[in-house]
Design a protein around this motif. Sequence first.
Motif, mmCIF file in Angstrom:
data_model
loop_
_atom_site.group_PDB
_atom_site.id
_atom_site.type_symbol
_atom_site.label_atom_id
_atom_site.label_comp_id
_atom_site.label_asym_id
_atom_site.label_seq_id
_atom_site.Cartn_x
_atom_site.Cartn_y
_atom_site.Cartn_z
ATOM 1 N N LEU A 1 7.038 -5.681 9.267
ATOM 2 C CA LEU A 1 6.944 -5.346 7.848
ATOM 3 C C LEU A 1 7.393 -3.907 7.581
ATOM 4 O O LEU A 1 7.469 -3.479 6.438
ATOM 5 C CB LEU A 1 5.511 -5.538 7.333
ATOM 6 C CG LEU A 1 5.148 -6.934 6.860
ATOM 7 C CD1 LEU A 1 5.136 -7.934 7.984
ATOM 8 C CD2 LEU A 1 3.809 -6.914 6.158
ATOM 9 N N GLY A 2 7.661 -3.145 8.648
ATOM 10 C CA GLY A 2 8.131 -1.773 8.497
ATOM 11 C C GLY A 2 7.065 -0.713 8.678
ATOM 12 O O GLY A 2 7.323 0.470 8.459
ATOM 13 N N TYR A 3 5.863 -1.101 9.096
ATOM 14 C CA TYR A 3 4.789 -0.140 9.306
ATOM 15 C C TYR A 3 4.861 0.449 10.715
ATOM 16 O O TYR A 3 5.449 -0.141 11.618
ATOM 17 C CB TYR A 3 3.418 -0.800 9.099
ATOM 18 C CG TYR A 3 3.149 -1.176 7.669
ATOM 19 C CD1 TYR A 3 2.747 -0.229 6.746
ATOM 20 C CD2 TYR A 3 3.302 -2.490 7.238
ATOM 21 C CE1 TYR A 3 2.499 -0.575 5.425
ATOM 22 C CE2 TYR A 3 3.056 -2.848 5.924
ATOM 23 C CZ TYR A 3 2.652 -1.880 5.024
ATOM 24 O OH TYR A 3 2.412 -2.222 3.715
ATOM 25 N N THR B 1 -14.462 -12.494 3.239
ATOM 26 C CA THR B 1 -15.523 -11.517 3.027
ATOM 27 C C THR B 1 -14.998 -10.335 2.223
ATOM 28 O O THR B 1 -15.759 -9.500 1.773
ATOM 29 C CB THR B 1 -16.094 -11.002 4.359
ATOM 30 O OG1 THR B 1 -15.040 -10.386 5.089
ATOM 31 C CG2 THR B 1 -16.713 -12.126 5.154
ATOM 32 N N GLY B 2 -13.706 -10.273 2.061
ATOM 33 C CA GLY B 2 -13.051 -9.207 1.306
ATOM 34 C C GLY B 2 -11.575 -9.221 1.630
ATOM 35 O O GLY B 2 -11.110 -10.049 2.426
ATOM 36 N N TRP B 3 -10.812 -8.336 1.011
ATOM 37 C CA TRP B 3 -9.391 -8.238 1.319
ATOM 38 C C TRP B 3 -8.934 -6.818 1.065
ATOM 39 O O TRP B 3 -9.587 -6.049 0.385
ATOM 40 C CB TRP B 3 -8.555 -9.251 0.548
ATOM 41 C CG TRP B 3 -8.736 -9.266 -0.933
ATOM 42 C CD1 TRP B 3 -7.987 -8.592 -1.855
ATOM 43 C CD2 TRP B 3 -9.711 -9.981 -1.672
ATOM 44 N NE1 TRP B 3 -8.443 -8.837 -3.116
ATOM 45 C CE2 TRP B 3 -9.505 -9.697 -3.036
ATOM 46 C CE3 TRP B 3 -10.753 -10.837 -1.318
ATOM 47 C CZ2 TRP B 3 -10.301 -10.232 -4.042
ATOM 48 C CZ3 TRP B 3 -11.543 -11.363 -2.326
ATOM 49 C CH2 TRP B 3 -11.310 -11.070 -3.658
ATOM 50 N N VAL B 4 -7.797 -6.496 1.632
ATOM 51 C CA VAL B 4 -7.212 -5.174 1.500
ATOM 52 C C VAL B 4 -6.195 -5.230 0.374
ATOM 53 O O VAL B 4 -5.345 -6.118 0.349
ATOM 54 C CB VAL B 4 -6.523 -4.744 2.822
ATOM 55 C CG1 VAL B 4 -5.885 -3.380 2.663
ATOM 56 C CG2 VAL B 4 -7.513 -4.769 3.978
ATOM 57 N N CYS B 5 -6.279 -4.308 -0.562
ATOM 58 C CA CYS B 5 -5.329 -4.245 -1.665
ATOM 59 C C CYS B 5 -4.612 -2.901 -1.591
ATOM 60 O O CYS B 5 -5.250 -1.850 -1.533
ATOM 61 C CB CYS B 5 -6.049 -4.394 -3.001
ATOM 62 S SG CYS B 5 -4.920 -4.420 -4.411
ATOM 63 N N LEU B 6 -3.272 -2.944 -1.578
ATOM 64 C CA LEU B 6 -2.457 -1.741 -1.483
ATOM 65 C C LEU B 6 -1.556 -1.622 -2.700
ATOM 66 O O LEU B 6 -0.990 -2.619 -3.162
ATOM 67 C CB LEU B 6 -1.582 -1.795 -0.224
ATOM 68 C CG LEU B 6 -2.312 -1.912 1.103
ATOM 69 C CD1 LEU B 6 -1.319 -2.166 2.231
ATOM 70 C CD2 LEU B 6 -3.128 -0.656 1.372
ATOM 71 N N SER B 7 -1.407 -0.410 -3.212
ATOM 72 C CA SER B 7 -0.488 -0.186 -4.324
ATOM 73 C C SER B 7 0.932 -0.067 -3.795
ATOM 74 O O SER B 7 1.155 0.388 -2.669
ATOM 75 C CB SER B 7 -0.880 1.086 -5.079
ATOM 76 O OG SER B 7 -0.729 2.219 -4.250
ATOM 77 N N CYS B 8 1.876 -0.482 -4.599
ATOM 78 C CA CYS B 8 3.297 -0.394 -4.259
ATOM 79 C C CYS B 8 4.024 0.350 -5.379
ATOM 80 O O CYS B 8 3.568 0.382 -6.522
ATOM 81 C CB CYS B 8 3.892 -1.783 -4.087
ATOM 82 S SG CYS B 8 3.252 -2.673 -2.647
ATOM 83 N N GLU B 9 5.166 0.918 -5.047
ATOM 84 C CA GLU B 9 5.946 1.700 -6.005
ATOM 85 C C GLU B 9 6.665 0.838 -7.028
ATOM 86 O O GLU B 9 7.031 1.332 -8.100
ATOM 87 C CB GLU B 9 6.962 2.575 -5.267
ATOM 88 C CG GLU B 9 6.330 3.653 -4.408
ATOM 89 C CD GLU B 9 5.617 4.718 -5.227
ATOM 90 O OE1 GLU B 9 6.110 5.057 -6.322
ATOM 91 O OE2 GLU B 9 4.563 5.196 -4.780
ATOM 92 N N SER B 10 6.901 -0.443 -6.710
ATOM 93 C CA SER B 10 7.669 -1.302 -7.615
ATOM 94 C C SER B 10 7.357 -2.771 -7.335
ATOM 95 O O SER B 10 6.791 -3.116 -6.297
ATOM 96 C CB SER B 10 9.171 -1.066 -7.424
ATOM 97 O OG SER B 10 9.561 -1.494 -6.126
ATOM 98 N N ASP C 1 7.506 -7.700 -3.568
ATOM 99 C CA ASP C 1 8.211 -8.917 -3.152
ATOM 100 C C ASP C 1 8.843 -8.761 -1.770
ATOM 101 O O ASP C 1 8.845 -9.710 -0.975
ATOM 102 C CB ASP C 1 9.282 -9.280 -4.181
ATOM 103 C CG ASP C 1 8.685 -9.752 -5.498
ATOM 104 O OD1 ASP C 1 7.516 -10.188 -5.512
ATOM 105 O OD2 ASP C 1 9.398 -9.674 -6.520
ATOM 106 N N THR C 2 9.365 -7.576 -1.462
ATOM 107 C CA THR C 2 9.986 -7.337 -0.157
ATOM 108 C C THR C 2 8.957 -7.441 0.961
ATOM 109 O O THR C 2 9.204 -8.077 1.991
ATOM 110 C CB THR C 2 10.677 -5.960 -0.131
ATOM 111 O OG1 THR C 2 11.737 -5.965 -1.097
ATOM 112 C CG2 THR C 2 11.239 -5.635 1.237
ATOM 113 N N LEU C 3 7.782 -6.836 0.768
ATOM 114 C CA LEU C 3 6.746 -6.899 1.806
ATOM 115 C C LEU C 3 6.228 -8.321 2.000
ATOM 116 O O LEU C 3 5.985 -8.751 3.127
ATOM 117 C CB LEU C 3 5.600 -5.945 1.477
ATOM 118 C CG LEU C 3 5.900 -4.475 1.717
ATOM 119 C CD1 LEU C 3 4.806 -3.595 1.118
ATOM 120 C CD2 LEU C 3 6.052 -4.197 3.207
#
Length: 134
Positions: free
Chosen positions: A24-26, A72-81, A86-88
């Motif tokens: 994914l590019g990380y 039990t929960g999830w991770v939410c990340l902000s994106c620039e666009s 969609d790319t990720l």
Amino acid sequence: MHKQIYVNLPCKDLPASKAFFEALGYAFNPQFTNDKGASLILGDNLFAMLLAEDFAKTFTSKAFVDPKTATTGWVCLSCESREEVDTLVAKARAAGGHIPSEPQDYGFMYGHGFEDLDGHHWELVHMSGMPPQA
């Protein structure tokens, strides 16, 4: 207030999980990465510790749930666009991740997500404005 966040996620196959997120590019912080855990760099002062399941069990007396069948929960990340969202998601799909739902477009916020190889839910959002007044 807090200066950093570390989300700890148990993984059944740490090398496979590392390869998934690299696709994914990380990147990973090598100072905090070994055969028991890997420090996934999500952004400035944002990290997920991917922990081999046996090692993760040393930090808690509670049983783990299977994230493929329970939430039990999830991770939410902000994106620039929207394009970054969609790319990720496309990269996650190509790397073997599961896409549990269709994108959500609320006008001011666009979101989509994926489940990693262990079933942990990652939500990606792009905020382009504020919600309408209620």
